[in-house]
Structures are given as structure tokens and as C-alpha cells.
Design a protein around this motif. Sequence first.
Motif, PDB file in Angstrom:
ATOM      1  N   VAL A 153       2.444   1.551 -14.493  1.00  0.00           N
ATOM      2  CA  VAL A 153       1.256   1.879 -13.708  1.00  0.00           C
ATOM      3  C   VAL A 153       0.964   0.802 -12.663  1.00  0.00           C
ATOM      4  CG1 VAL A 153      -1.234   2.237 -13.826  1.00  0.00           C
ATOM      5  CG2 VAL A 153       0.255   3.288 -15.538  1.00  0.00           C
ATOM      6  N   GLU A 154       1.121  -0.443 -13.024  1.00  0.00           N
ATOM      7  CA  GLU A 154       0.827  -1.538 -12.098  1.00  0.00           C
ATOM      8  C   GLU A 154       1.742  -1.487 -10.876  1.00  0.00           C
ATOM      9  OE1 GLU A 154       1.322  -1.873 -15.352  1.00  0.00           O
ATOM     10  OE2 GLU A 154      -0.730  -2.352 -16.008  1.00  0.00           O
ATOM     11  N   GLN A 157       0.721   1.460  -8.623  1.00  0.00           N
ATOM     12  CA  GLN A 157      -0.498   1.165  -7.873  1.00  0.00           C
ATOM     13  C   GLN A 157      -0.232   0.163  -6.760  1.00  0.00           C
ATOM     14  OE1 GLN A 157      -3.267  -0.046 -10.945  1.00  0.00           O
ATOM     15  NE2 GLN A 157      -3.932   2.065 -11.320  1.00  0.00           N
ATOM     16  N   ALA A 158       0.668  -0.769  -6.988  1.00  0.00           N
ATOM     17  CA  ALA A 158       1.014  -1.748  -5.956  1.00  0.00           C
ATOM     18  C   ALA A 158       1.652  -1.069  -4.751  1.00  0.00           C
ATOM     19  CB  ALA A 158       1.952  -2.805  -6.533  1.00  0.00           C
ATOM     20  N   ILE A 159       2.505  -0.075  -5.020  1.00  0.00           N
ATOM     21  CA  ILE A 159       3.116   0.692  -3.934  1.00  0.00           C
ATOM     22  C   ILE A 159       2.040   1.400  -3.124  1.00  0.00           C
ATOM     23  CG2 ILE A 159       4.495   2.752  -3.447  1.00  0.00           C
ATOM     24  CD1 ILE A 159       6.255   0.422  -3.961  1.00  0.00           C
ATOM     25  N   LYS A 160       1.089   2.015  -3.820  1.00  0.00           N
ATOM     26  CA  LYS A 160       0.014   2.731  -3.132  1.00  0.00           C
ATOM     27  C   LYS A 160      -0.800   1.782  -2.254  1.00  0.00           C
ATOM     28  CE  LYS A 160      -3.734   3.755  -5.359  1.00  0.00           C
ATOM     29  NZ  LYS A 160      -4.714   4.398  -6.271  1.00  0.00           N
ATOM     30  N   HIS A 161      -1.162   0.635  -2.793  1.00  0.00           N
ATOM     31  CA  HIS A 161      -1.984  -0.310  -2.037  1.00  0.00           C
ATOM     32  C   HIS A 161      -1.216  -0.877  -0.839  1.00  0.00           C
ATOM     33  CE1 HIS A 161      -5.235   0.042  -4.775  1.00  0.00           C
ATOM     34  NE2 HIS A 161      -4.627  -0.556  -5.790  1.00  0.00           N
ATOM     35  N   ILE A 206       0.715  10.214  -3.071  1.00  0.00           N
ATOM     36  CA  ILE A 206       1.927  10.948  -3.435  1.00  0.00           C
ATOM     37  C   ILE A 206       3.003  10.000  -3.948  1.00  0.00           C
ATOM     38  CG2 ILE A 206       3.866  12.256  -2.450  1.00  0.00           C
ATOM     39  CD1 ILE A 206       1.766  13.692  -0.686  1.00  0.00           C
ATOM     40  N   LEU A 207       3.170   8.862  -3.278  1.00  0.00           N
ATOM     41  CA  LEU A 207       4.195   7.925  -3.727  1.00  0.00           C
ATOM     42  C   LEU A 207       3.826   7.285  -5.062  1.00  0.00           C
ATOM     43  CD1 LEU A 207       6.923   7.092  -2.746  1.00  0.00           C
ATOM     44  CD2 LEU A 207       5.888   5.148  -1.566  1.00  0.00           C
ATOM     45  N   GLU A 208       2.539   7.052  -5.298  1.00  0.00           N
ATOM     46  CA  GLU A 208       2.109   6.535  -6.600  1.00  0.00           C
ATOM     47  C   GLU A 208       2.467   7.528  -7.708  1.00  0.00           C
ATOM     48  OE1 GLU A 208      -1.954   4.867  -8.769  1.00  0.00           O
ATOM     49  OE2 GLU A 208      -2.118   6.385  -7.199  1.00  0.00           O
TER      50      GLU A 208
END
Length: 280
Positions: A153-154, A157-161, A206-208
Motif C-alpha cells: 500500500v505504501e 500511494q507513493a506512486i499516486k503522490h 488509476i495507477l495506485e
Amino acid sequence: MTLTLIDQFSLASSELEIKEGCIHYYTSFHAGLHEPYLLLIPGWAGPAEMWQRQLNTLCGRFNIIIMDYPGFGRSQFSQANEKSFLKNCRLDTQAEYVNGILAKEGISDCVAIGHSIGGALALTAANQTNSCIRAVIGADSFTYMNLYPKANVEAAQAIKHSILNGFDATLEGLMDEYFPSGSDPELRAWVTAAMSRADPLAGGAILENFMLWSLSEQLKEFRGKVIAIAAKKSYVESDFLPEYGKKIEVHCVEKAGHFLMLDQAESFNHKLLQVLNRFH
């Protein structure tokens, strides 16, 4: 690279209406009732035009549906309702839209071809109840071992941010990775421009969701054939084979980058036709 509009290939433009938006797609059913039906899905941030160099080869031999990836191109979601927007960014919801298109067109037997995460979407759709997808072909999909299996999950979420905080910079970094040395600069510029029109909020969400998607779980469910046509450098045999080699058949295209259906279209189309001949 000059943009070739999909409708210049005499494909009919259609839409699947959904809550908070619509899914845009094109159809060509000129090959005949007894010819195979193909569904072409672009990858992340991809409009239907990502498949433009396949259409002269495929039209007339196959009945075709070619769609924008849900959330991108002409299929962007309204942000008026956050709950609906986020639901639309989930792969299982997007897979429902894929099957909704096939049902709307009355198709009962289909081969789905997805580029990059479009392959993940195709496989997810194939596993849904009453799907008519009997085989999935990934165009430089499934073989990236830094993306499969699913991330924690981390990391997701890093990809999304990263996308939300610097969409243009993230996109340019991806282009550096995806286009090999010596690639056509006009092609790279066209792909970058096409993807840069994406909504960063949809792109991040979407990528998350994709990073949390499990290829292993999907392969356990699917009873059809899964094939990958991969860029040579993305296929790391020592990592891939122990994990997925028994479930996914891989064909490699030499000198290709991630957008192999564009930068090595002739070689890609040759391999694609070889694979598709099995499904006649």
C-alpha cells in the motif's frame, strides 16, 4: 509523427454511458460475422490512437473494437462526485465497462489485446462473470517484474503522490525509461503530448489501483490463453519464468521500447498476426 485520427480508418464512433461520464470507443465490423472479434485497449493515459499503426493490418481481417483507456482520452470521468470518480478508477469497475461495451455490441466471443496496464484491465475483464473474452494478449504487459507481483500500500500511494505532485515530470521520466536510445524523437513527442492530456487525479488514482492489482490471482482464475508480446529488454527471463512462465507465453520484439506497437510496428504486427491466427 503525424497524428492519424482513428475515424480516418472508417471506424464508427460509439459511447458507453456510465455514471459521471462515458467510455468512448470505435468499431469496425467489416470482416464478416465469422471472423474473430478483437478488443484493443491502450495503456495508462492512452487514447485509442495508440493503436493507429495496427489498424491497416487488422482491418478487413478481424472485426475490431478499439477504446480509450477508461479515465483518459475521450473517456475522462467527471469529478463532480468524488465517490463515483474513485470507483471509476478501480480496475474491477473499469473491467465492467469493458464487458459492457462487448455486451452492447452483442459480441459473444472476443480476444482482448491490452498495452501495458491495458493488459491488466483485459485480464480482469476476462475473469468477470459472463465475459466473452476467451484469450488475452498483452503488448509489453505482464513481463515487468518491477510491477508484478502487486506492490504494498505504501508504494502504491507513493506512486499516486508522485503523479499528483509532478505529473509532467513523472511523465517525462517515464518517457526516458520507455523509449530506447535512438528512438524517433517525433514519435516520443507525439506519445508524450497524447498522454500529457490526461487528468492527473485520474492518473494517480488509476495507477495506485493498478499497483495493488495481483497478476498471480488473476492468472489462477483465468482458464483461457494469456500471451505477452514484449519488448526484449522488459523480459527478464530469470525473474519471470519461475513466477509466471507456466501461465504466460512470451514472444519478444527486438529493438523495441515500451510502445512497441508504435516504434516497432512492423515487427509487432507480424508477431501479433502469428498469435491471432490460432484463434480463427
